[in-house]
Design an enzyme around this catalytic site. Sequence first.
Site, PDB file in Angstrom:
ATOM      1  N   ASP A 132       0.865  -1.178   0.000  1.00 11.02           N
ATOM      2  CA  ASP A 132       0.000   0.000   0.000  1.00 11.02           C
ATOM      3  C   ASP A 132       0.903   1.229   0.000  1.00 11.02           C
ATOM      4  O   ASP A 132       1.978   1.234   0.613  1.00 11.02           O
ATOM      5  CB  ASP A 132      -0.910   0.020   1.232  1.00 11.02           C
ATOM      6  CG  ASP A 132      -1.799  -1.214   1.302  1.00 11.02           C
ATOM      7  OD1 ASP A 132      -1.850  -1.931   0.269  1.00 11.02           O
ATOM      8  OD2 ASP A 132      -2.408  -1.444   2.341  1.00 11.02           O
ATOM      9  N   GLY A 172       0.888  38.065  -8.657  1.00  9.86           N
ATOM     10  CA  GLY A 172       1.802  38.504  -9.702  1.00  9.86           C
ATOM     11  C   GLY A 172       2.782  39.545  -9.209  1.00  9.86           C
ATOM     12  O   GLY A 172       2.982  39.736  -8.006  1.00  9.86           O
ATOM     13  N   HIS A 202      46.774  24.882-113.502  1.00 14.41           N
ATOM     14  CA  HIS A 202      46.293  23.952-114.531  1.00 14.41           C
ATOM     15  C   HIS A 202      45.563  22.743-113.927  1.00 14.41           C
ATOM     16  O   HIS A 202      44.872  22.024-114.639  1.00 14.41           O
ATOM     17  CB  HIS A 202      47.456  23.492-115.425  1.00 14.41           C
ATOM     18  CG  HIS A 202      48.358  22.488-114.787  1.00 14.41           C
ATOM     19  ND1 HIS A 202      49.488  22.842-114.059  1.00 14.41           N
ATOM     20  CD2 HIS A 202      48.327  21.115-114.780  1.00 14.41           C
ATOM     21  CE1 HIS A 202      50.094  21.751-113.634  1.00 14.41           C
ATOM     22  NE2 HIS A 202      49.417  20.687-114.062  1.00 14.41           N
ATOM     23  N   ASP A 253      51.598  29.651-112.919  1.00  8.44           N
ATOM     24  CA  ASP A 253      50.815  28.422-112.711  1.00  8.44           C
ATOM     25  C   ASP A 253      50.563  28.237-111.208  1.00  8.44           C
ATOM     26  O   ASP A 253      51.183  27.402-110.540  1.00  8.44           O
ATOM     27  CB  ASP A 253      51.579  27.232-113.282  1.00  8.44           C
ATOM     28  CG  ASP A 253      50.728  25.960-113.320  1.00  8.44           C
ATOM     29  OD1 ASP A 253      49.495  26.074-113.165  1.00  8.44           O
ATOM     30  OD2 ASP A 253      51.316  24.869-113.493  1.00  8.44           O
ATOM     31  N   SER A 262      51.067  17.126-110.003  1.00  7.96           N
ATOM     32  CA  SER A 262      50.883  18.550-110.271  1.00  7.96           C
ATOM     33  C   SER A 262      50.101  19.229-109.155  1.00  7.96           C
ATOM     34  O   SER A 262      49.088  18.700-108.663  1.00  7.96           O
ATOM     35  CB  SER A 262      50.149  18.741-111.602  1.00  7.96           C
ATOM     36  OG  SER A 262      50.938  18.298-112.675  1.00  7.96           O
TER      37      SER A 262
END
Length: 673
Positions: free
Chosen positions: A81, A166, A478, A522, A616
């Site tokens: 208890d 308060g 050419h 040429d 050529s």
Amino acid sequence: MQADIVRSTMLMFSLSLSVGVVLVSVCRCLPLAGWIQSPGYPQGYDSDLHKTWRRCAPPGYILSLTLLHLDLENSYECENDALKISEDQNLLATLCGTVTPEELQASVNPSLHSSSGGCLSLTFQSDYSNPERHAGFKAFYTTKDVDECWENDVSCSHFCHNYIGGYSCSCKPGYYLDEDQHECRANCTEDRHGAGVLTPPGSPGPYFENADCVVNLSVDEGNQLELIFTGVFDVESRDGKCIDFVEIKTDTVTFGPFCGTDRPSEILTSAQHVQVIFHSDPEGTNQGFSLVYKPKGMECSGKVTPHSLVFPVKDWYAVGESVTVRCVTGYTLSDLAETFTSTCQLNGKWSPIQTCELVDCGIPELPDLLVLTEKDPDTSYQQKISVKCPEVFYKLDGNEHFTCDAAGEWVAQNGQTFSQHPPQCVPVCGLSKESATERIFGGKDATLGQIPWQLLVKEPQRGGASLINDRWAVTAAHVVENHPLLFFLGGMIDARDKNPVRMQTEKIIIHPGYKQPNFDNDIALVKMSSRVPLSEKIRPVCLPEMKTNGSAMEDIPGTVSGFGATSEKKMRSQYLQYGQVREYSGTCFETHLKVTDNMFCAGDVEKGVDSCKGDSGGPLIIPMLGFGSPDTPYRLTGIVSWGPSTCGDTTYRGYYTKVENYLDWIRETLEKN
């Protein structure tokens, strides 16, 4: 029996003869006191009980519990208890057995109370058996007001006042309570006009702590505020940093913050309205300052707009005076004008005002292939940029580094501007991947990358050409006459290669002096329709440096190459051939065709090396293949032009177009096309 909770709007007294307790109710709506007892008290409680009571205090109060009687079955650690008392999750006591009222009052009851606005819970339990009768417990609870100012950690900066339920904070004279209702601040914000003396709140003597003062000073139009600190100047500082400070602000300038013990100099604000800001922290005993403020005829400062110069030059200008404003070097007016005129106004400001903006040259328009060395560079005045060519097959022709000048131009160290003399990425010429000294007709097979400028045209007739940059090639006239569209192949040494670099012509420009049947002049230039992708296997040959009017080959051996015939049967070669040749003076062979100064004779009588049909348009280079280097690159000295009808005759040689005679024509043609 359990007492009823007292609820009353009147002052009531209740007397219990057994314990002599007086209850006073002063609350209209909240329970202030009451009794709690175990079921069946005092006759005894039953087995298997479990009951909990919870009582709470209102805000600003604590709940206090007083045990008057305790008689429970005793067990080890009260496991049979027990009465357990707790505040929320905090266990205050676990009780069992029989305890006298004196022991309860001395050792148990002092700890049985809640925090402010808290709650107490009582839990009673009994097990399944109770061999002896036990009365149980009885307790009295009541609420008590909390003195927050004394017992709690309340942060009222000045005064704390307790009241029932308060507390409140208040301040010393000269302070006001801040919005948080705890902090006290100096009441020192105000507006002032004209002349006077300004001191911080609390003067004379140490100034107030927690001050955030804003004093707005003003004078009539046409005047400005003159500020003079006088007497002691003592504003808290520590280690050279301002703890407290005084600061002065106009709508354009901030003076300060000032602190320490050195008195600031006189301030001529050039403003009709001034804010004086004073700040202090929550502690300190410094004496403050004394600031004299008064009106003075308005003047304008010698600074009209940032980054500018004014003429005439003065420190201050009277209202109505005008100046000419010019931006300093590296800045320019927003409207691009050289100057503007501004006049001093009654309010101490100049009007009109223009902004001097920092010159920005921007990112220059880069020619093809050219890139910046830095991503997103700063392009403003006096900043620098550099350019480079991204690939090893190109080199930079022109300036590399530029600086942004005051005129907004990118300028190189030699004075040339980027816009007028943009650098270019030009192909690296005259280098090959491999060297060789092997010696076409009587020649040897070339390896890939050995003669990377060699090009081949198969249709309508076989011929050669030389790549001279990444868009142009040079060949014999050419080879390409009467053929407006041709395809050249490069980057290969096998005429049957399945993956050559394929180039389509965009323009074919034959020298205007070329006329059949003579081979004088040429030479022809071929522009490709797109940029040739340079690599180790395809890259250009260099042109001669200048016209010498002397020996074309400079009396050193060279190399001729091509896909032409390799035997007297005139069978075209599948593979690129090369061979060593040298220049011969005089006439190569008996011919009715006119030999001109635009031709030279070359071959190798001893080794039987000669160019032949199908070669050529191809290249004759010096130095001889295998002797080139970055300092002595291969240069295109001749173009295979014409020769005797029979190739490889040891008594004959071939004629080559003398490339150095056409340097001006080549340069002009490339520039125009």
